[in-house]
Design an enzyme around this catalytic site. Structure first.
Site, PDB file in Angstrom:
ATOM      1  N   GLY A  31     -27.882 -20.799 -16.093  1.00 33.04           N
ATOM      2  CA  GLY A  31     -28.870 -21.260 -15.120  1.00 33.04           C
ATOM      3  C   GLY A  31     -30.200 -21.603 -15.763  1.00 33.04           C
ATOM      4  N   THR A  33     -33.235 -20.245 -15.365  1.00 33.50           N
ATOM      5  CA  THR A  33     -34.076 -19.135 -15.844  1.00 33.50           C
ATOM      6  C   THR A  33     -33.541 -18.633 -17.182  1.00 33.50           C
ATOM      7  OG1 THR A  33     -34.244 -18.581 -13.490  1.00 33.50           O
ATOM      8  CG2 THR A  33     -35.298 -17.073 -15.039  1.00 33.50           C
ATOM      9  N   ASP A  86     -28.876 -12.248 -17.004  1.00 31.53           N
ATOM     10  CA  ASP A  86     -28.471 -13.402 -16.205  1.00 31.53           C
ATOM     11  C   ASP A  86     -29.516 -13.669 -15.123  1.00 31.53           C
ATOM     12  OD1 ASP A  86     -26.973 -15.477 -15.183  1.00 31.53           O
ATOM     13  OD2 ASP A  86     -25.205 -14.274 -14.735  1.00 31.53           O
ATOM     14  N   ALA A  88     -30.105 -15.060 -10.938  1.00 37.03           N
ATOM     15  CA  ALA A  88     -29.453 -14.781  -9.652  1.00 37.03           C
ATOM     16  C   ALA A  88     -30.020 -15.730  -8.608  1.00 37.03           C
ATOM     17  CB  ALA A  88     -29.688 -13.328  -9.230  1.00 37.03           C
ATOM     18  N   LYS A  99     -24.794 -14.501  -6.678  1.00 33.64           N
ATOM     19  CA  LYS A  99     -24.809 -15.366  -7.852  1.00 33.64           C
ATOM     20  C   LYS A  99     -23.747 -16.447  -7.709  1.00 33.64           C
ATOM     21  CE  LYS A  99     -24.964 -13.870 -11.867  1.00 33.64           C
ATOM     22  NZ  LYS A  99     -25.707 -15.116 -12.094  1.00 33.64           N
ATOM     23  N   GLY A 100     -23.885 -17.488  -8.534  1.00 34.96           N
ATOM     24  CA  GLY A 100     -22.821 -18.485  -8.560  1.00 34.96           C
ATOM     25  C   GLY A 100     -23.216 -19.907  -8.228  1.00 34.96           C
ATOM     26  N   GLU A 108     -19.439 -14.601 -15.168  1.00 39.41           N
ATOM     27  CA  GLU A 108     -20.671 -13.798 -15.066  1.00 39.41           C
ATOM     28  C   GLU A 108     -20.354 -12.381 -14.584  1.00 39.41           C
ATOM     29  OE1 GLU A 108     -23.905 -17.363 -14.197  1.00 39.41           O
ATOM     30  OE2 GLU A 108     -22.998 -16.334 -12.499  1.00 39.41           O
ATOM     31  N   LYS A 126     -36.595 -15.666  -5.066  1.00 40.92           N
ATOM     32  CA  LYS A 126     -35.204 -15.196  -4.926  1.00 40.92           C
ATOM     33  C   LYS A 126     -35.098 -13.889  -4.133  1.00 40.92           C
ATOM     34  CE  LYS A 126     -33.584 -18.429  -7.780  1.00 40.92           C
ATOM     35  NZ  LYS A 126     -33.086 -18.227  -9.108  1.00 40.92           N
TER      36      LYS A 126
HETATM   37  C1  5RP Z   1     -24.952 -19.449 -12.152  1.00 41.46           C
HETATM   38  C2  5RP Z   1     -25.822 -18.425 -11.558  1.00 41.46           C
HETATM   39  C3  5RP Z   1     -27.281 -18.490 -11.897  1.00 41.46           C
HETATM   40  O1  5RP Z   1     -27.604 -17.382 -12.666  1.00 41.46           O
HETATM   41  C4  5RP Z   1     -28.085 -18.514 -10.647  1.00 41.46           C
HETATM   42  O2  5RP Z   1     -27.676 -19.626  -9.901  1.00 41.46           O
HETATM   43  C5  5RP Z   1     -29.586 -18.616 -10.948  1.00 41.46           C
HETATM   44  O3  5RP Z   1     -29.867 -19.840 -11.520  1.00 41.46           O
HETATM   45  P1  5RP Z   1     -31.362 -20.351 -11.719  1.00 41.46           P
HETATM   46  O4  5RP Z   1     -31.965 -19.439 -12.727  1.00 41.46           O
HETATM   47  O5  5RP Z   1     -31.217 -21.760 -12.205  1.00 41.46           O
HETATM   48  O6  5RP Z   1     -32.049 -20.289 -10.393  1.00 41.46           O
HETATM   49  O7  5RP Z   1     -25.423 -17.555 -10.843  1.00 41.46           O
HETATM   50  O8  5RP Z   1     -23.621 -19.316 -11.717  1.00 41.46           O
END
Ligand code: 5RP
Length: 230
Positions: A31, A33, A86, A88, A99-100, A108, A126
């Site tokens: 993702g 972040t 990771d 979220a 997540k996802g 993940e 978030k």
């Molecule tokens: C990917 C995820 C990502 O970690 C989640 O979507 C957060 O992404 P971002 O940091 O771009 O907001 O779960 O499957």
């Protein structure tokens, strides 16, 4: 994306570095972040060049490898990652997560489960009171079963929609593990029982509900970070 949110993501990513220096094997999520975290790791080559990384997606694998970092395959890896970091999509104050969005939820969740410490980096947007407030809940489904699974989800009023590609390919999103992503547009009042219910349907490989899989969530704001722990 507003520059305030960008700044908040940067702050969360910077803070996460502190959780990595002592680790030997580092699991890396997917993702935007996490992308910022990877860039910061790349700027600290001396600290990270001897470490082993495991990636939750091809996207992350490519990004880590392009910096010359040592990425190891997970097949037959017996040692647990010391830490997993990771992003979220949604987080509650009691550390339940969705997540996802990036379609990497299966790998993940595997990495989160098998890592010794699980750390998440998010920006302040978030944080939610109820999961499903802003984002759908993704689930990963084996193509063989997808028609029946959809019918089952409709019957249970879980408001499913197959995720379609926005660009680069026509048709449904296919995950790195060859599965379909279905997004459930629902408010989740009881995450544990929903998780059980979804996992009881054959063909659903994994859900994006992360329950008891967080040791800390680093929440970035434009001018500070907060760390939520259990
Ligand atoms: C990917 C995820 C990502 O970690 C989640 O979507 C957060 O992404 P971002 O940091 O771009 O907001 O779960 O499957």
């Amino acid at each position: 994306m507003s520059s305030l949110v960008e700044k908040a993501k940067e702050r969360a990513a910077s803070e996460a570095l502190n959780y990595l220096y002592d680790a030997e094997i580092i699991g890396v999520g997917t993702g935007s972040t996490v992308e910022k975290l990877i860039a910061k790791i790349g700027l600290e080559k001396d600290a990270f060049s001897t470490k082993m990384f495991v990636a939750s997606s091809y996207d992350t694998l490519i990004k880590l490898q392009s910096l010359g970092l040592k990425v190891v395959p997970t097949e037959f890896l017996a040692k647990k990652p010391d830490v997993y970091v990771d992003g979220a999509d949604e987080v509650t104050r009691n550390l339940m997560l969705i997540k996802g969005r990036g379609g990497a939820l299966l790998r993940e969740k595997i990495l989160a489960y098998f890592s010794k410490r699980k750390i998440y980096i998010v920006d302040y947007t978030k944080l939610v009171n109820v999961l499903g407030e802003k984002k759908p809940l993704p689930i990963e489904v084996i193509p063989y079963a997808v028609g029946w699974v959809i019918n089952e989800l409709v019957k249970r009023k879980l408001n499913p929609k197959i995720r379609m590609c926005r660009n680069g390919k026509d048709g449904p999103v296919i995950t790195d593990s060859g599965n379909i992503v279905i997004d459930l547009y629902i408010k989740i009042r009881d995450p544990e029982s929903l998780e059980k219910e979804l996992k009881s349907i054959p063909g659903i490989v994994e859900t994006g509900l992360f329950i008891n899989l967080a040791d800390a969530v680093i929440v970035g704001y434009p001018d500070k970070v907060d760390v939520i722990t259990p």
